[in-house]
Design a protein around this motif. Structure first.
Motif, PDB file in Angstrom:
ATOM      1  N   VAL A  24      18.064  86.297  18.634  1.00 12.92           N
ATOM      2  CA  VAL A  24      17.913  87.167  17.476  1.00 12.92           C
ATOM      3  C   VAL A  24      16.576  86.866  16.804  1.00 12.92           C
ATOM      4  O   VAL A  24      16.106  85.735  16.818  1.00 12.92           O
ATOM      5  N   ASP A  25      15.972  87.909  16.246  1.00 13.08           N
ATOM      6  CA  ASP A  25      14.734  87.719  15.505  1.00 13.08           C
ATOM      7  C   ASP A  25      15.098  87.698  14.025  1.00 13.08           C
ATOM      8  O   ASP A  25      15.406  88.725  13.442  1.00 13.08           O
ATOM      9  N   MET A  26      15.076  86.514  13.433  1.00  6.14           N
ATOM     10  CA  MET A  26      15.578  86.392  12.066  1.00  6.14           C
ATOM     11  C   MET A  26      14.708  87.147  11.055  1.00  6.14           C
ATOM     12  O   MET A  26      15.156  87.460   9.968  1.00  6.14           O
ATOM     13  N   ASP A  27      13.461  87.412  11.421  1.00  3.94           N
ATOM     14  CA  ASP A  27      12.563  88.085  10.475  1.00  3.94           C
ATOM     15  C   ASP A  27      12.466  89.581  10.715  1.00  3.94           C
ATOM     16  O   ASP A  27      11.701  90.270  10.035  1.00  3.94           O
ATOM     17  N   MET A  76      27.693  81.802  19.910  1.00  3.66           N
ATOM     18  CA  MET A  76      28.908  81.171  20.423  1.00  3.66           C
ATOM     19  C   MET A  76      28.815  79.671  20.163  1.00  3.66           C
ATOM     20  O   MET A  76      27.730  79.097  20.211  1.00  3.66           O
ATOM     21  N   GLY A  77      29.953  79.065  19.835  1.00  5.20           N
ATOM     22  CA  GLY A  77      29.973  77.628  19.586  1.00  5.20           C
ATOM     23  C   GLY A  77      31.310  77.034  19.992  1.00  5.20           C
ATOM     24  O   GLY A  77      32.092  77.685  20.685  1.00  5.20           O
ATOM     25  N   PHE A  78      31.567  75.816  19.553  1.00 12.63           N
ATOM     26  CA  PHE A  78      32.748  75.106  20.031  1.00 12.63           C
ATOM     27  C   PHE A  78      33.543  74.432  18.927  1.00 12.63           C
ATOM     28  O   PHE A  78      33.005  73.704  18.102  1.00 12.63           O
ATOM     29  N   ASP A  79      34.826  74.682  18.953  1.00 12.68           N
ATOM     30  CA  ASP A  79      35.776  74.097  18.018  1.00 12.68           C
ATOM     31  C   ASP A  79      36.234  72.775  18.638  1.00 12.68           C
ATOM     32  O   ASP A  79      37.342  72.660  19.131  1.00 12.68           O
ATOM     33  N   ALA A  80      35.327  71.804  18.618  1.00 11.94           N
ATOM     34  CA  ALA A  80      35.473  70.660  19.518  1.00 11.94           C
ATOM     35  C   ALA A  80      36.333  69.519  18.980  1.00 11.94           C
ATOM     36  O   ALA A  80      36.835  68.714  19.753  1.00 11.94           O
ATOM     37  N   LEU A  81      36.489  69.449  17.660  1.00 10.42           N
ATOM     38  CA  LEU A  81      37.322  68.374  17.116  1.00 10.42           C
ATOM     39  C   LEU A  81      38.776  68.820  17.109  1.00 10.42           C
ATOM     40  O   LEU A  81      39.068  69.997  17.215  1.00 10.42           O
ATOM     41  N   GLY A  82      39.656  67.848  16.939  1.00 10.22           N
ATOM     42  CA  GLY A  82      41.054  68.227  16.776  1.00 10.22           C
ATOM     43  C   GLY A  82      41.984  67.538  17.755  1.00 10.22           C
ATOM     44  O   GLY A  82      41.556  66.939  18.745  1.00 10.22           O
ATOM     45  N   LEU A  83      43.238  67.692  17.440  1.00 15.38           N
ATOM     46  CA  LEU A  83      44.282  67.009  18.175  1.00 15.38           C
ATOM     47  C   LEU A  83      44.341  67.337  19.668  1.00 15.38           C
ATOM     48  O   LEU A  83      44.470  66.429  20.491  1.00 15.38           O
ATOM     49  N   TYR A 118      25.098  85.771  24.831  1.00 13.36           N
ATOM     50  CA  TYR A 118      25.036  84.942  23.623  1.00 13.36           C
ATOM     51  C   TYR A 118      23.614  84.471  23.352  1.00 13.36           C
ATOM     52  O   TYR A 118      22.831  84.242  24.273  1.00 13.36           O
ATOM     53  N   ASP A 119      23.360  84.285  22.086  1.00 12.97           N
ATOM     54  CA  ASP A 119      22.103  83.677  21.672  1.00 12.97           C
ATOM     55  C   ASP A 119      22.350  82.174  21.554  1.00 12.97           C
ATOM     56  O   ASP A 119      22.855  81.685  20.542  1.00 12.97           O
ATOM     57  N   TRP A 120      21.993  81.442  22.601  1.00 14.43           N
ATOM     58  CA  TRP A 120      22.315  80.007  22.620  1.00 14.43           C
ATOM     59  C   TRP A 120      21.458  79.196  21.662  1.00 14.43           C
ATOM     60  O   TRP A 120      21.727  78.025  21.422  1.00 14.43           O
ATOM     61  N   ARG A 513      27.531  79.014   9.389  1.00 15.22           N
ATOM     62  CA  ARG A 513      26.503  78.084   9.862  1.00 15.22           C
ATOM     63  C   ARG A 513      25.636  78.725  10.949  1.00 15.22           C
ATOM     64  O   ARG A 513      24.446  78.430  11.050  1.00 15.22           O
ATOM     65  N   TYR A 514      26.198  79.566  11.786  1.00 17.91           N
ATOM     66  CA  TYR A 514      25.431  80.161  12.904  1.00 17.91           C
ATOM     67  C   TYR A 514      24.056  80.705  12.474  1.00 17.91           C
ATOM     68  O   TYR A 514      23.054  80.377  13.107  1.00 17.91           O
ATOM     69  N   PRO A 515      23.986  81.564  11.452  1.00 19.12           N
ATOM     70  CA  PRO A 515      22.693  82.187  11.159  1.00 19.12           C
ATOM     71  C   PRO A 515      21.627  81.157  10.771  1.00 19.12           C
ATOM     72  O   PRO A 515      20.445  81.429  10.879  1.00 19.12           O
ATOM     73  N   ASP A 516      22.050  79.986  10.333  1.00 20.10           N
ATOM     74  CA  ASP A 516      21.086  78.976   9.885  1.00 20.10           C
ATOM     75  C   ASP A 516      21.492  77.620  10.460  1.00 20.10           C
ATOM     76  O   ASP A 516      21.549  76.613   9.759  1.00 20.10           O
ATOM     77  N   ASN A 517      21.751  77.605  11.772  1.00 20.19           N
ATOM     78  CA  ASN A 517      22.423  76.452  12.388  1.00 20.19           C
ATOM     79  C   ASN A 517      21.602  75.177  12.450  1.00 20.19           C
ATOM     80  O   ASN A 517      22.123  74.118  12.754  1.00 20.19           O
TER      81      ASN A 517
END
Ligand code: ANZ
Ligand code: ZN
Ligand code: ZN
Length: 826
Positions: A24-27, A76-83, A118-120, A513-517
């Motif tokens: 993505v081009d943020m500007d 795209m991201g990851f819900d990596a913490l947790g039980l 996805y925009d990695w 958080r994604y837009p300003d990760n």
């Protein structure tokens, strides 16, 4: 011709990545579109075709919107913490960190192989301290604002998980992960988020968002707003305010039931009744309300009596398994004649049943109380009467219709200071602390002298220690070195809080958080996220209706009030996709052995074939089964497209084909906008079947046909586009426009134009709250007001220019022209 799909796909995936086409081009000054999918927990088992279906849904939309000229953010991201991650790691005898990191790597590889755009550069993972630092930061902000507190409360405890479970994780008194394990009730000190503070707004704002009605209804019920009366009963000289929605039945109360999980229950139990109560409490094993509704109703007499404030009658108090401890006051006034649950209880324990509302359809009054304590029986009731009717045996209220009596009795009680009007919500504050390792540590220090002390912001993040032993209980409690710390206030010896945050805390704000990760100073920049959010489209499963989708809405509102952002809702639109089942019609899962692996499919049929197939068999929101025959016929179609191309000469196509193409442009555009992907695949099949019959076709016509197919079949269309001599990517080309526009597209256009017009104006004037729009009378119905309100966060009123009642202090309506509404802000 045999096509090596794997090779062709790899070629384009590499090119896309190398040229960063999806970043993505943020500007950019282009219109924004935030396409968001629920981020997954990276399971070590990798993705299967079911996941591919989910993610391709957003991918098609993102690709289409880019071609429509939008500046698309598709992260795209990851819900990596947790039980689940912790348990899987323990099972594999590994530490959760490298274990989960590997799973993530594998997910990314697979997602790229699925052709997902996805925009990695915008990715994130909740397990990184750069992310969970902000979980801790928000904890501190919420704590300071009084939105987080600690309280001792009855909680569900799974002895196998060794942790507290949320109510929604308990099913039928058992753990959701351990179907053979009974839940214990413990009274523990837990951390809570004050979700209830926003109950009313969470309910009200459902009107603002374009979500499936089903989800809205589920949330409404979950929030459960109830209007009623609080009536003060006296028990052992102490006042118990009791919540009821039926104050009209106050003369029919024959017993009270206090929750078995109530903290003060023990105070009510007389010595004689103690053994029986103790025995009873052992049998009760859930605090989840959903659960309680289905249990067999049971109770035991406590030995205490309550005084009905209106009749002064003495009423026995029971402890019961069906009363929720933290709803109302955790005790109910039971009216067995008019409540079925109370009726069954009364029958079982042989308690008096007194009719106080006359059933207008029943000729006899079954049981009448003429005067307090003086009961005449004519017939036994066989069930409670819960409908409306006139009051009987209710002193001065007798004869009144019961709806009216609700008001009058409440008024009477209020005057006598014996009660008052009351609103109750089913929604509870969210207990989010967990006694487990793999979560964000709660930033609290326990000091012997100062008590509970918040960790100073500058000391964040509190990083999870890597050296831990898994086994019994919470691994953090055994890491003495990590626990030992200095008190930030008195510098004395102190201990760290060993509880961690539930994984739903992490997922309550990841989309912010994604837009300003990469921001290392703040969780995100306010200006950036105000521009990008609310997300235009959220895609994910309906199973999150009452958890994630409520928590995310709560976070957004709380962060708004803490001045982190300026919008009220996180997701303007929501779509719940259907599921892919295995060839056996069962839900795809490794344990069922019906997994379809994307790697195999890519090699055998090509990913484009699979994507086309998946969307051609069922509408987007419906479930579907995998079928080998189905994908084979999809393969025939894809091969036909690839081969047709070669036979096409560069000439002119027939008028018939041009007309069909034009119709298809209009149709597919609408279908994708409406998530009707199956309809789009049908139209595309028709189009390419017709194309195969054409003798010649112009380059422009062929290009347009390929563009329409591109979002669904991104690889082969790139290949053919290149063969036509194009140097740039088809996915960066402009979506074809139909020649003759239809009514619908007009509505779309004028609305879109209006939105951008309003946005331009709002850039100059920011502090206005009310927006008035004036349109030509014949255009009024062409404007999609719902869409405008979803994009523009103002109070909006719309008037036809000829409306005599319109509010127009500056005569702006005079400026409106056809296709060009005028606007006034104040
Ligand atoms: C007397 C009564 C008579 C009631 C009658 C109902 C029918 P909602 O709509 O769900 O708010 N109640 C109150 N507190 C409770 C608790 N902690 N656990 C379980 N039940 C509780 O329903 C409110 C009704 O649920 C209240 O009205 C109370 O029973 C019960 F003919 O009071 B009612
Ligand atoms: Zn369990
Ligand atoms: Zn201290």
């Amino acid at each position: 011709m045999e096509i090596n799909f794997a090779k062709l796909e790899k070629k384009w995936q590499n090119k896309w990545e190398k040229e960063k086409v999806f970043e993505v081009d943020m500007d950019s000054k282009k219109k924004k579109f935030y396409c968001l999918e629920m981020f997954p927990y990276p399971s070590s088992q990798g993705l299967h075709m079911g996941h591919a279906l989910n993610f391709a849904m957003g991918d098609i939309l993102a690709r289409y919107k880019r071609m429509q000229g939008f500046n698309v953010l598709y992260p795209m991201g990851f819900d990596a913490l947790g039980l689940p991650a912790e348990n899987a790691a323990i099972k594999a005898n590994k530490h959760p960190k490298p274990f989960t990191q590997n799973a993530e790597k594998n997910y990314i590889r697979q997602m790229k192989e699925l052709g997902l755009s996805y925009d990695w550069s915008k990715t994130l993972t909740t397990m990184s301290p750069e992310y969970y630092k902000w979980d801790q930061y928000f904890f501190l902000k919420f704590y300071k604002a009084g939105l987080i507190y600690q309280k001792k409360a009855p909680v569900n405890w799974c002895p196998k998980c060794n942790t507290v479970l949320a109510n929604e994780q308990v099913q039928g008194g058992k753990c959701w992960r351990h179907e053979d394990t009974n839940i214990d009730i413990k009274h523990l000190n837990q951390w809570y988020l004050k979700t209830t503070k926003y109950a009313d707004e969470l309910l009200k704002d459902l009107e603002k968002i374009d979500w499936p009605e089903k989800i809205k209804t589920m949330q409404k019920n979950w929030i459960g707003k109830s209007h009623g009366t609080e009536i003060n009963f006296k028990i052992n000289n102490e006042t118990w305010p009791i919540f009821t929605t039926r104050p009209d039945t106050i003369y029919g109360v024959t017993f009270m039931v206090v929750s078995a999980a109530h903290e003060k229950l023990i105070d009510l139990v007389t010595p004689k009744q103690q053994p029986e109560i103790k025995k009873f409490l052992k049998e009760v094993n859930s605090v989840s309300e959903k659960d309680l509704a289905n249990l067999e109703k049971k109770g035991v007499f406590t030995g205490s009596y309550a005084i009905n404030p209106i009749t002064n009658e003495k009423i026995p108090v029971y402890a019961g398994n069906f009363v929720v401890a933290d709803y109302g006051s955790g005790m109910v006034m039971a009216v067995p004649a008019h409540d079925q649950r109370d009726f069954e209880f009364a029958k079982k324990y042989k308690i008096e049943i007194e009719v106080v509302i006359k059933n207008p359809n029943s000729k006899e009054i079954e049981i009448t109380r003429t005067k307090t304590g003086n009961i005449t029986r004519t017939k036994e009731l066989d069930k409670a009467y819960t409908g409306n009717g006139n009051l009987i045996a209710s002193e001065q209220f007798s004869g009144m219709d019961n709806e009216n009596a609700k008001k009058e009795i409440t008024k009477y009680l209020t005057q006598k200071k014996l009660g008052k009007k009351q609103i109750q919500y089913k929604l509870r504050d969210w207990g989010f602390s967990r006694q487990r390792y793999w979560g964000a540590p709660i930033p609290i220090i326990n000091c012997k002298t100062c008590g509970i002390v918040a960790v100073p912001e500058k000391d964040l993040p509190i990083i999870l220690p890597e050296k831990v032993t898994f086994g019994k209980g919470n691994p953090l409690t055994t890491n003495k070195e990590w626990i030992r710390t200095k008190c930030p206030k008195c510098n004395g010896e102190a201990k760290r809080e060993t509880e961690t945050m539930d994984t739903f805390f992490d997922s309550s704000w990841y989309f912010l958080r994604y837009p300003d990760n990469k921001n290392s100073k703040k969780p995100f920049d306010k200006k950036i996220i105000n521009e990008w959010l609310p997300a235009d489209q959220y895609i994910g499963g309906a199973e999150h209706a009452c958890m994630h989708l409520i928590y995310a809405r709560f976070f957004t509102k709380a962060l708004r009030d803490l001045k982190f952002l300026d919008f009220d809702e996180p997701f303007s639109a929501l779509f719940n996709q259907g599921m892919l089942h295995g060839p056996d019609g069962e839900k795809m899962s490794k344990s069922k052995g019906n997994i379809i692996n994307p790697d195999d499919i890519s090699a055998k049929y090509g990913m484009d074939t699979a994507r086309y197939f998946l969307f051609s068999i069922a509408e987007t929101e419906k479930d579907r089964d995998w079928s080998e025959d189905g994908i084979k016929s999809a393969l025939k179609f894809i091969n036909k497209i690839l081969n047709t191309y070669k036979e096409v000469e560069k000439g002119k196509s027939s008028q018939k084909y041009e007309t069909l193409l034009n119709k298809t442009i209009i149709g597919v555009t609408k279908d994708i906008e409406e998530f009707k992907y199956r309809k789009a695949t049908i139209k595309l099949k028709e189009l390419f079947d017709a194309l195969a019959k054409e003798k010649s076709v112009s380059r422009e016509t062929l290009e347009k046909s390929l563009q329409l197919l591109n979002p669904i079949c991104p690889h082969i269309t790139e290949e053919l586009w290149e063969k036509l001599g194009n140097k740039d990517f088809i996915c960066k080309s402009v979506w074809p426009k139909a020649k003759k526009t239809q009514k619908n597209t007009k509505k779309e256009n004028i609305t879109e134009k209006l939105i951008s017009q309003i946005n331009q104006l709002l850039e100059k004037v920011k502090d206005k709250e009310n927006l008035f729009i004036y349109v030509m009378p014949f255009e009024l119905e062409k404007i999609d007001l719902k869409k405008i309100s979803s994009k523009i966060n103002k109070k909006i009123k719309i008037f036809a220019t000829n409306n005599k009642e319109k509010y127009d202090p500056e005569n702006k309506s005079k400026k409106a022209k056809p296709g060009m509404p005028s606007i006034y802000l104040e």
